[in-house]
Scaffold this motif. Structure first.
Motif, PDB file in Angstrom:
ATOM      1  N   PRO A 346       0.787  -1.041  -0.136  1.00 52.73           N
ATOM      2  CA  PRO A 346      -0.042  -0.043  -0.067  1.00 52.73           C
ATOM      3  C   PRO A 346       0.693   1.236  -0.070  1.00 52.73           C
ATOM      4  O   PRO A 346       1.902   1.279   0.246  1.00 52.73           O
ATOM      5  CB  PRO A 346      -0.629  -0.025   1.235  1.00 52.73           C
ATOM      6  N   ALA A 347       0.230   2.531  -0.302  1.00 55.41           N
ATOM      7  CA  ALA A 347       1.075   3.579  -0.381  1.00 55.41           C
ATOM      8  C   ALA A 347       1.545   3.905   1.057  1.00 55.41           C
ATOM      9  O   ALA A 347       2.448   4.820   1.035  1.00 55.41           O
ATOM     10  CB  ALA A 347       0.002   4.732  -0.817  1.00 55.41           C
ATOM     11  N   THR A 348       0.900   3.419   2.098  1.00 55.51           N
ATOM     12  CA  THR A 348       1.637   3.995   3.400  1.00 55.51           C
ATOM     13  C   THR A 348       2.972   3.000   3.675  1.00 55.51           C
ATOM     14  O   THR A 348       3.539   3.616   4.688  1.00 55.51           O
ATOM     15  CB  THR A 348       0.653   3.624   4.270  1.00 55.51           C
ATOM     16  N   ALA A 349       3.278   1.980   2.839  1.00 49.72           N
ATOM     17  CA  ALA A 349       4.505   1.331   3.353  1.00 49.72           C
ATOM     18  C   ALA A 349       5.639   2.193   3.160  1.00 49.72           C
ATOM     19  O   ALA A 349       5.773   3.010   2.613  1.00 49.72           O
ATOM     20  CB  ALA A 349       4.677   0.125   2.395  1.00 49.72           C
ATOM     21  N   LEU A 350       6.877   2.159   4.133  1.00 50.61           N
ATOM     22  CA  LEU A 350       7.809   2.722   4.097  1.00 50.61           C
ATOM     23  C   LEU A 350       9.072   2.020   4.547  1.00 50.61           C
ATOM     24  O   LEU A 350       8.877   0.862   5.172  1.00 50.61           O
ATOM     25  CB  LEU A 350       7.606   4.112   4.746  1.00 50.61           C
ATOM     26  N   ARG A 351      10.314   2.656   4.311  1.00 48.33           N
ATOM     27  CA  ARG A 351      11.531   1.936   5.099  1.00 48.33           C
ATOM     28  C   ARG A 351      11.528   2.594   6.244  1.00 48.33           C
ATOM     29  O   ARG A 351      11.705   3.842   6.482  1.00 48.33           O
ATOM     30  CB  ARG A 351      12.584   2.480   4.163  1.00 48.33           C
ATOM     31  N   ALA A 352      11.737   1.862   7.393  1.00 53.57           N
ATOM     32  CA  ALA A 352      11.980   2.310   8.516  1.00 53.57           C
ATOM     33  C   ALA A 352      12.937   1.289   9.174  1.00 53.57           C
ATOM     34  O   ALA A 352      12.997   0.109   8.937  1.00 53.57           O
ATOM     35  CB  ALA A 352      10.927   2.404   9.481  1.00 53.57           C
ATOM     36  N   THR A 353      13.763   1.847   9.930  1.00 52.87           N
ATOM     37  CA  THR A 353      14.884   0.891  10.620  1.00 52.87           C
ATOM     38  C   THR A 353      15.398   1.485  11.734  1.00 52.87           C
ATOM     39  O   THR A 353      15.112   2.574  12.208  1.00 52.87           O
ATOM     40  CB  THR A 353      16.036   0.602   9.705  1.00 52.87           C
ATOM     41  N   ALA A 354      16.417   0.562  12.502  1.00 53.92           N
ATOM     42  CA  ALA A 354      17.446   1.249  13.380  1.00 53.92           C
ATOM     43  C   ALA A 354      18.488   1.874  12.776  1.00 53.92           C
ATOM     44  O   ALA A 354      18.992   1.093  12.208  1.00 53.92           O
ATOM     45  CB  ALA A 354      17.486   0.378  14.556  1.00 53.92           C
ATOM     46  N   GLY A 355      18.783   2.922  13.082  1.00 55.83           N
ATOM     47  CA  GLY A 355      20.193   3.590  12.585  1.00 55.83           C
ATOM     48  C   GLY A 355      21.149   3.765  13.762  1.00 55.83           C
ATOM     49  O   GLY A 355      21.009   3.534  14.850  1.00 55.83           O
ATOM     50  N   ALA A 414       3.983   9.149  13.187  1.00 52.97           N
ATOM     51  CA  ALA A 414       2.708   9.044  12.559  1.00 52.97           C
ATOM     52  C   ALA A 414       2.765   8.130  11.584  1.00 52.97           C
ATOM     53  O   ALA A 414       1.702   6.873  11.405  1.00 52.97           O
ATOM     54  CB  ALA A 414       2.033  10.241  12.382  1.00 52.97           C
ATOM     55  N   ALA A 415       3.580   8.332  10.426  1.00 52.88           N
ATOM     56  CA  ALA A 415       3.604   7.537   9.219  1.00 52.88           C
ATOM     57  C   ALA A 415       4.000   6.357   9.630  1.00 52.88           C
ATOM     58  O   ALA A 415       3.452   5.224   8.869  1.00 52.88           O
ATOM     59  CB  ALA A 415       4.706   8.244   8.047  1.00 52.88           C
ATOM     60  N   LEU A 416       4.797   5.939  10.493  1.00 51.18           N
ATOM     61  CA  LEU A 416       5.474   4.382  10.780  1.00 51.18           C
ATOM     62  C   LEU A 416       4.357   3.830  11.557  1.00 51.18           C
ATOM     63  O   LEU A 416       4.065   2.790  11.204  1.00 51.18           O
ATOM     64  CB  LEU A 416       6.575   4.856  12.070  1.00 51.18           C
ATOM     65  N   LYS A 417       3.360   4.498  12.191  1.00 48.99           N
ATOM     66  CA  LYS A 417       2.088   3.817  12.798  1.00 48.99           C
ATOM     67  C   LYS A 417       1.071   3.500  11.722  1.00 48.99           C
ATOM     68  O   LYS A 417       0.726   2.325  11.748  1.00 48.99           O
ATOM     69  CB  LYS A 417       1.408   4.779  13.689  1.00 48.99           C
ATOM     70  N   ALA A 418       1.058   4.258  10.769  1.00 50.64           N
ATOM     71  CA  ALA A 418       0.106   4.245   9.685  1.00 50.64           C
ATOM     72  C   ALA A 418       0.560   3.019   8.442  1.00 50.64           C
ATOM     73  O   ALA A 418      -0.309   2.342   8.148  1.00 50.64           O
ATOM     74  CB  ALA A 418      -0.125   5.425   8.900  1.00 50.64           C
ATOM     75  N   ALA A 419       1.765   2.964   8.821  1.00 54.81           N
ATOM     76  CA  ALA A 419       2.377   1.828   7.817  1.00 54.81           C
ATOM     77  C   ALA A 419       2.026   0.311   8.576  1.00 54.81           C
ATOM     78  O   ALA A 419       2.049  -0.487   7.557  1.00 54.81           O
ATOM     79  CB  ALA A 419       3.856   1.892   7.408  1.00 54.81           C
ATOM     80  N   GLY A 420       1.886   0.495   9.826  1.00 54.48           N
ATOM     81  CA  GLY A 420       1.567  -0.953  10.347  1.00 54.48           C
ATOM     82  C   GLY A 420       2.684  -1.868  10.007  1.00 54.48           C
ATOM     83  O   GLY A 420       3.821  -1.794  10.446  1.00 54.48           O
ATOM     84  N   GLN A 421       2.301  -3.144   9.596  1.00 58.89           N
ATOM     85  CA  GLN A 421       3.198  -4.196   9.269  1.00 58.89           C
ATOM     86  C   GLN A 421       3.816  -3.812   7.742  1.00 58.89           C
ATOM     87  O   GLN A 421       5.030  -4.442   7.644  1.00 58.89           O
ATOM     88  CB  GLN A 421       2.412  -5.630   8.914  1.00 58.89           C
ATOM     89  N   ASP A 422       3.614  -2.892   6.901  1.00 58.23           N
ATOM     90  CA  ASP A 422       4.355  -2.836   5.755  1.00 58.23           C
ATOM     91  C   ASP A 422       5.583  -1.790   5.919  1.00 58.23           C
ATOM     92  O   ASP A 422       5.855  -0.739   5.511  1.00 58.23           O
ATOM     93  CB  ASP A 422       3.488  -2.253   4.664  1.00 58.23           C
ATOM     94  N   VAL A 423       6.541  -2.355   6.754  1.00 54.57           N
ATOM     95  CA  VAL A 423       7.702  -1.535   6.827  1.00 54.57           C
ATOM     96  C   VAL A 423       8.844  -2.730   6.496  1.00 54.57           C
ATOM     97  O   VAL A 423       8.901  -3.744   6.823  1.00 54.57           O
ATOM     98  CB  VAL A 423       7.818  -1.409   8.402  1.00 54.57           C
ATOM     99  N   PHE A 424       9.826  -2.065   6.046  1.00 57.28           N
ATOM    100  CA  PHE A 424      10.929  -2.896   5.431  1.00 57.28           C
ATOM    101  C   PHE A 424      11.974  -2.171   5.573  1.00 57.28           C
ATOM    102  O   PHE A 424      12.171  -0.888   5.780  1.00 57.28           O
ATOM    103  CB  PHE A 424      10.639  -3.302   3.996  1.00 57.28           C
ATOM    104  N   ASN A 425      13.323  -2.958   5.068  1.00 56.29           N
ATOM    105  CA  ASN A 425      14.589  -2.287   5.419  1.00 56.29           C
ATOM    106  C   ASN A 425      15.509  -2.788   4.157  1.00 56.29           C
ATOM    107  O   ASN A 425      15.159  -3.724   3.618  1.00 56.29           O
ATOM    108  CB  ASN A 425      15.268  -2.603   6.786  1.00 56.29           C
ATOM    109  N   ILE A 426      16.553  -2.008   4.132  1.00 49.71           N
ATOM    110  CA  ILE A 426      17.495  -2.538   2.908  1.00 49.71           C
ATOM    111  C   ILE A 426      18.867  -2.525   3.554  1.00 49.71           C
ATOM    112  O   ILE A 426      19.187  -1.715   4.411  1.00 49.71           O
ATOM    113  CB  ILE A 426      17.846  -1.337   1.920  1.00 49.71           C
TER     114      ILE A 426
END
Lengths: 478, 302
Positions: A346-355, A414-426
């Motif tokens: 979905p459009a809300t998916a995003l890349r989030a990680t620990a940096g 907020a965006a991270l919350k909206a993404a829910g499970q659709d969070v990925f990393n590289i």
């Protein structure tokens, strides 16, 4: 994970020579010349201190009076959080231990010779432009396995393991072939940033899909503002991050997994090509050609001057630009827009990680002390203190509760919350620096119109294949 | 009288020779040794023989860098020496002659100081300075003016076919002053009578330059060529600070030192970087030997 590229200004030939001398190319002692060469240094065993007795307050069994040495990268987050929050916490837990603090802007310059001579500091914040190659450190057995730390009881609740107090995925990010070696401490969300004020004044709304996005860019362009841009001179990876995030949205997260695992043809997957094609068009139509010659700070400044609308980055951006941001600028994050309705995510998916990576040196005198230092960092008090000093959320879930973040970080949370499970990393950039360099170069070529999507995919694939074949490079899988 | 001569000589030689061996020969030898290993800067290296050199042959960036050294080797000495000769000719013998003595153009003492300025600045400062000069937008020194006049900005360091020449421009700018001084010294030692005699015979300034100054300056020129050639094998600091993305765009400005730096300190491939260093060593050596041999010429007695 080089998060913010700092200033490479004082790179002179002399620095290089000095550094070469430091790693032993020049500083060979006279006797025995070649046999006593510097390259043999890493094998010498450092005498490690005996452990202390394990107890409820000392679950790792740290020697209570053993000193530890902490080296902090003095970059975007500064060093104050270490001297004012984490080190006092360690001192409080072990009053007899001496905590030596050192900070630097060039981690490898300072530490490489110490690793080579077998005398590394216990705890290192390995970050910034001159960070040491994590992959090489792991391959060389220099990093302490963090399993013991993750399984230890947390400082705040003895019934809870440390690994259960952090954001899911934290342990994995710092794992190499399944073993945890690195603590990534700061929660980082990636996206495209804009000024809430600029958009409100003009009645613009962030875009969700591609047609909305290009229509918006046209409107912005008509206003005489550069619609989109990143710094080609030193921050091209901000843009490859966008392209790959886009590719993951189009084709699902396996697209990224294939890339990280150096699968054959991973860069030539349709999703990657589609994303590259889409963004090449943005580059051709909406990016100022001069940006290729600018550094990230220059381009970020232009955004602060309302001369640039969209800028891709992570959520350290707001803190980094604090001094230059005009009042009311109101940083906001927009996830990378989706390409079409057939996108897998979905459009809300995003890349989030620990940096922001931290590690304990396995060959230091007191590795247990280093682990304990991490345990203190991962306590609620440690995390809260960090967040209060640098205004960035940590991976400790309870650490940012009730904290009023500035608008940019609030929007990314907020965006991270909206993404829910659709969070990925590289991961590939941390594993294979050469590949990272190649992708950066290819991204500039693509975005500034010198190659097309096919050629982009092909040249990176070629480099990825070469790395795969190179037996001297340690491979990682996820 | 010969008594005690050898201890004396050895006593004097011992320290410098030891220092030279320890700080020059040994590191070189070790670089050769490391170039045969896969050392990554941390633990003990493994011997891989000529693997690194075989890899060099397939490395595009290596060949790009070598190619750029080729361009630099031709362009840098030619342009620098041409400009420096022209300036020093003007400064020393380009003006009117007064009292039978040839003089420089008006204000030549002042120009001499001005030309030498760049030489006083540290290379890194020059590179940062030229970042401002070449900046691709309205805050750049050149483009600011161009854009005010309504022209499109010139993307000096960004256009692949322009970037290397922009870098060469900086190198020339920095080097010219020194060679002006060097050539001036050379010209000062040319006897005034020769000029006088030539002038009496009706020689123009151009003839003076080509028939008198240039031949009599040959030794100095040769030195300058070797120096500039060796400088052309370096160029690291300027490229590193000035170029887009460290030798970019897409390797358009990279030099061997840049690739060595990247392989050693970014990729932690010290063995491979050393192999490049060894290649650079031989390239420089070959160049110096060739230049000295090819430019050998009877020096003119006067």
């Amino acid at each position: 994970m080089s998060i913010t590229p700092d200033n490479p200004a004082d790179l002179s030939r002399r620095t290089v020579l000095r550094r070469a001398a430091a790693v032993g190319l020049l500083a060979t002692p006279a006797a025995g010349l070649l046999s006593a060469c510097a390259t043999s240094g890493g094998d010498e065993k450092n005498e490690q201190v005996e452990g202390g007795t394990k107890s409820a307050t000392n679950p790792l069994g740290v020697a209570e009076d053993a000193p530890i040495e902490v080296v902090i990268f003095n970059g975007g987050y500064g060093e104050k959080y270490a001297t004012d929050v984490h080190q006092p916490l360690y001192k409080k837990a072990f009053p007899k231990a001496e905590v030596k603090h050192q900070s630097t802007q060039a981690v490898s310059t300072v530490l490489q010779p110490r690793f080579a001579s077998g005398n590394p500091p216990e705890f290192v914040n390995n970050s910034g432009e001159k960070l040491m190659d994590f992959g090489a450190l792991v391959a060389d057995g220099q990093l302490q396995d963090l399993t013991e730390l993750w399984d230890a009881p947390s400082v705040d609740d003895p019934n809870k393991k440390v690994r259960d107090t952090v954001v899911p995925g934290t342990v994995d990010v710092g794992s190499f072939n399944g073993k945890p070696y690195v603590l990534y401490y700061v929660s980082t969300v990636f996206g495209i940033w804009y000024s809430g004020k600029l958009f409100k004044d003009n009645g613009w709304a962030p875009a969700k899909d591609w047609s909305e996005f290009t229509a918006l860019l046209d409107k912005i362009k008509a206003k005489g503002i550069t619609p989109y841009g990143y710094a080609g001179a030193n921050a091209a990876y901000y843009q490859w991050n966008v392209i790959l995030t886009h590719a993951a949205k189009i084709g699902g997260t396996d697209v990224l997994k294939n890339i990280d695992n150096l699968e054959d043809g991973a860069w030539q997957q349709d999703a990657v090509k589609q994303a590259a094609e889409a963004w090449a068009e943005i580059g051709a139509k909406y990016v100022d050609k001069s940006f290729e010659g600018l550094k990230h700070t220059d381009v970020q400044l232009r955004q602060n001057q309302y001369k640039l609308a969209f800028y891709p980055s992570g959520d350290w951006l707001e803190g980094e630009q604090k001094k230059d941001t005009p009042a009311g600028f109101d940083y906001q994050l927009m996830p990378v827009p989706s390409l079409s309705a057939s996108d897998k995510l979905p459009a809300t998916a995003l890349r989030a990680t620990a940096g922001e990576g931290y590690f304990v040196s396995a060959k230091s005198k007191n590795p247990k002390g280093g682990l304990e230092y991490m345990r203190q960092m991962l306590s609620v008090a440690g995390a809260k203190g960090f967040t209060e000093v640098v205004k960035a959320p940590t991976v400790v879930t309870a650490g940012s509760e009730g904290f009023a973040f500035p608008p940019g970080v609030a929007s990314s949370q907020a965006a991270l919350k909206a993404a829910g499970q659709d969070v990925f990393n590289i991961y590939f950039d941390g594993w294979y620096k050469e590949l990272d360099t190649e992708v950066r170069t290819a991204t500039n070529e693509l975005m500034f119109g010198r190659i097309k999507a096919d050629a982009f995919a092909e040249r990176i694939q070629k480099r990825a294949d070469a790395i795969k074949k190179d037996s001297s490079i340690t491979k990682f899988k996820r | 009288m010969r008594h005690g001569k050898y201890p004396f000589v050895i006593g004097f030689l011992f320290l410098p020779v030891t220092l030279y061996v320890v700080f020059v020969i040994a590191p070189y030898a070790q670089a050769f040794q490391i170039s045969m290993t896969n050392w990554r800067g941390l633990s003990a290296p493994q011997w891989v023989g000529f693997d690194n050199f075989r890899r060099l042959f397939d490395d595009d960036n290596f060949w790009k860098a070598v190619q750029h050294h080729g361009v630099l080797l031709l362009a840098l000495p030619l342009i620098t020496i041409a400009i420096a000769l022209f300036f020093s000719f003007l400064l020393n013998v380009g003006g009117k002659s007064s009292g039978g003595q040839r003089q420089g153009v008006w204000g030549s003492k002042f120009y001499r100081v001005v030309f030498f300025f760049p030489q006083v600045l540290a290379v890194a400062i020059i590179a940062v300075l030229f970042q401002m000069v070449y900046r691709p937008n309205e805050s750049g020194l050149i483009n600011g003016v161009l854009m005010k006049l309504g022209f499109d900005p010139v993307l000096f360091l960004v256009r692949p076919n322009l970037a290397l020449w922009s870098i060469i421009g900086v190198l020339v700018w920095q080097a010219v002053g020194f060679y002006v001084v060097l050539f001036s010294a050379g010209m000062a030692s040319i006897p005034g009578e020769i000029y006088e005699a030539a002038e009496v015979d009706g020689a123009t300034r151009v003839t003076l330059f080509f028939r008198v100054t240039l031949p009599l300056l040959w030794d100095t020129l040769q030195v300058a060529w070797v120096y500039l050639g060796i400088a052309a094998f370096d160029a690291f600091a300027i490229v590193s600070v000035l170029s887009v993305d460290g030798g970019g765009p897409d390797g358009a400005t990279t030099v061997l030192a840049m690739e060595i730096y990247r392989n050693a300190f970014v990729y932690s491939k010290y063995g491979y970087a050393s192999a490049m260093g060894v290649a650079l060593f031989f390239l420089t050596l070959t160049f110096a030997a060739l230049t000295l041999r090819l430019t050998k010429r009877e020096s003119v007695e006067y």
